[in-house]
Scaffold this active site. Structure first.
Site, PDB file in Angstrom:
ATOM      1  N   THR A  52       0.843  -1.193   0.000  1.00  0.00           N
ATOM      2  CA  THR A  52       0.000   0.000   0.000  1.00  0.00           C
ATOM      3  C   THR A  52       0.879   1.244   0.000  1.00  0.00           C
ATOM      4  O   THR A  52       1.944   1.242   0.608  1.00  0.00           O
ATOM      5  CB  THR A  52      -0.900   0.026   1.242  1.00  0.00           C
ATOM      6  OG1 THR A  52      -1.633  -1.192   1.295  1.00  0.00           O
ATOM      7  CG2 THR A  52      -1.870   1.200   1.206  1.00  0.00           C
TER       8      THR A  52
ATOM      9  N   THR B 298      -1.905   2.191   6.353  1.00  0.00           N
ATOM     10  CA  THR B 298      -1.378   0.978   5.723  1.00  0.00           C
ATOM     11  C   THR B 298      -1.215  -0.112   6.753  1.00  0.00           C
ATOM     12  O   THR B 298      -0.808   0.153   7.886  1.00  0.00           O
ATOM     13  CB  THR B 298      -0.028   1.255   5.042  1.00  0.00           C
ATOM     14  OG1 THR B 298       0.477   0.015   4.508  1.00  0.00           O
ATOM     15  CG2 THR B 298       1.006   1.815   6.015  1.00  0.00           C
ATOM     16  N   GLY B 299      -1.554  -1.323   6.362  1.00  0.00           N
ATOM     17  CA  GLY B 299      -1.421  -2.435   7.308  1.00  0.00           C
ATOM     18  C   GLY B 299      -2.420  -3.523   7.012  1.00  0.00           C
ATOM     19  O   GLY B 299      -2.881  -3.670   5.874  1.00  0.00           O
TER      20      GLY B 299
END
Lengths: 133, 176
Positions: free
Chosen positions: A1, A52-53
């Protein structure tokens, strides 16, 4: 991402996020990136956030909007709001990852609870700062 | 007060520090710096925050090192399904696309959804049809194919075949 947040010279904020998702994800799986309030959010009155993640946790925690809500409703500074959401609230669910955020004053926060997060920032002076772990 | 500011990320699925070579680290940092410079150029010229984040994300989408656009990972079926979103803090306008398979720079399509449609989120075939209607070109599979991502899919398929679960995947595959 990948993602970006910015404050321009007029004091306006914006956020953008883009992703390929997870390797070998289920066909049709959608993560937090395109869900406004989960992976992406911006409001001139508070902040702009790109996350993000592990997306499912970011959706359940409504991460990007939570940072905005803490600033708007609790009056927290950006650094505190972003830190609480990523290091406490997200982690409590088992979610790993991080976010980048900028507030209406131009303050930047880039917290993450994973081993690393590719990240960087730049301000008026043009000096680019980048980091990985 | 800062006049302007820009922050970016290239994902939290980083290669562990112990196994990241200096050359690879330098390449990632170059990619990040290129994206920062793309956004900084917009802001320096008095451009909008929306234009700056679009430029920065496009730069990262064009870099095969990062998991978006050209460097997007493969889904279980061996295809790309890309998601993107933009939001404008001035009026909370927002646009997003999900499961876009072959359009370059999904973030630009997300922005077009925001600016040229009454919708916020378009997905799958509908998102693709909208992109084509708006003049975006479909790219061949080869544009998005990176050997590193393809090998990661094969390894993940093998791991799942051997009884592994999606939740047990290494961080660089579990995270966007």
């Amino acid at each position: 991402t990948v993602g970006a947040v910015a404050r321009d010279v007029h004091g306006h904020l914006a956020a953008a996020t883009s992703t390929g998702g997870m390797t070998a994800k289920h066909v049709g799986r959608v993560g937090d990136t395109p869900l406004i309030g989960a992976g992406t959010f911006a409001d001139d009155a508070s902040c702009a956030v790109s996350a993000t993640g592990h997306g499912e946790f970011f959706i359940r925690r409504v991460v990007a909007h939570s940072v905005h809500a803490r600033i708007s409703l609790l009056g927290e500074p950006l650094a505190r709001a972003a830190e609480v959401v990523v290091m406490d609230e997200l982690r409590a669910l088992g979610g790993e990852g991080g976010l980048v955020a900028v507030d209406r004053h131009g303050h930047i926060a880039m917290p993450f609870n994973s081993e690393g997060m590719y990240r960087g920032c730049v301000r008026d002076d043009g000096r680019c700062l980048t980091a990985i772990h | 007060m800062q006049t302007f500011a820009l922050a970016i990320h290239g994902g939290a699925g980083t290669v562990p520090a112990a196994s990241l070579t200096p050359e690879a680290a330098a390449a990632y940092r170059r990619g990040l710096e290129d994206a920062l410079r793309a956004g900084h150029a917009v802001l320096c010229g008095g451009g909008s925050a929306l234009d700056a984040v679009t430029a920065a994300v496009c730069a990262l989408e064009d870099d095969p090192l990062f998991n978006a656009g050209r460097g997007a990972v493969f889904n279980l079926a061996g295809r790309h399904e890309m998601d993107a979103a933009v939001m404008d803090g001035r009026d909370r306008a927002a646009g997003a696309v999900a499961a876009l398979c072959d359009i370059r720079n999904p973030v630009r399509v997300a922005r077009r959804v925001m600016e040229a449609s009454p919708h916020v989120l378009l997905a799958g075939e509908g998102a693709r049809a909208f992109a084509l209607e708006q003049g975006f070109a479909a790219e061949p599979e080869a544009y998005f194919h990176t050997e590193r991502r393809w090998q990661a899919l094969q390894e993940e398929r093998a791991r799942l075949h051997d009884g592994g679960s999606a939740a047990d995947a290494p961080a660089e595959r579990r995270h966007g």
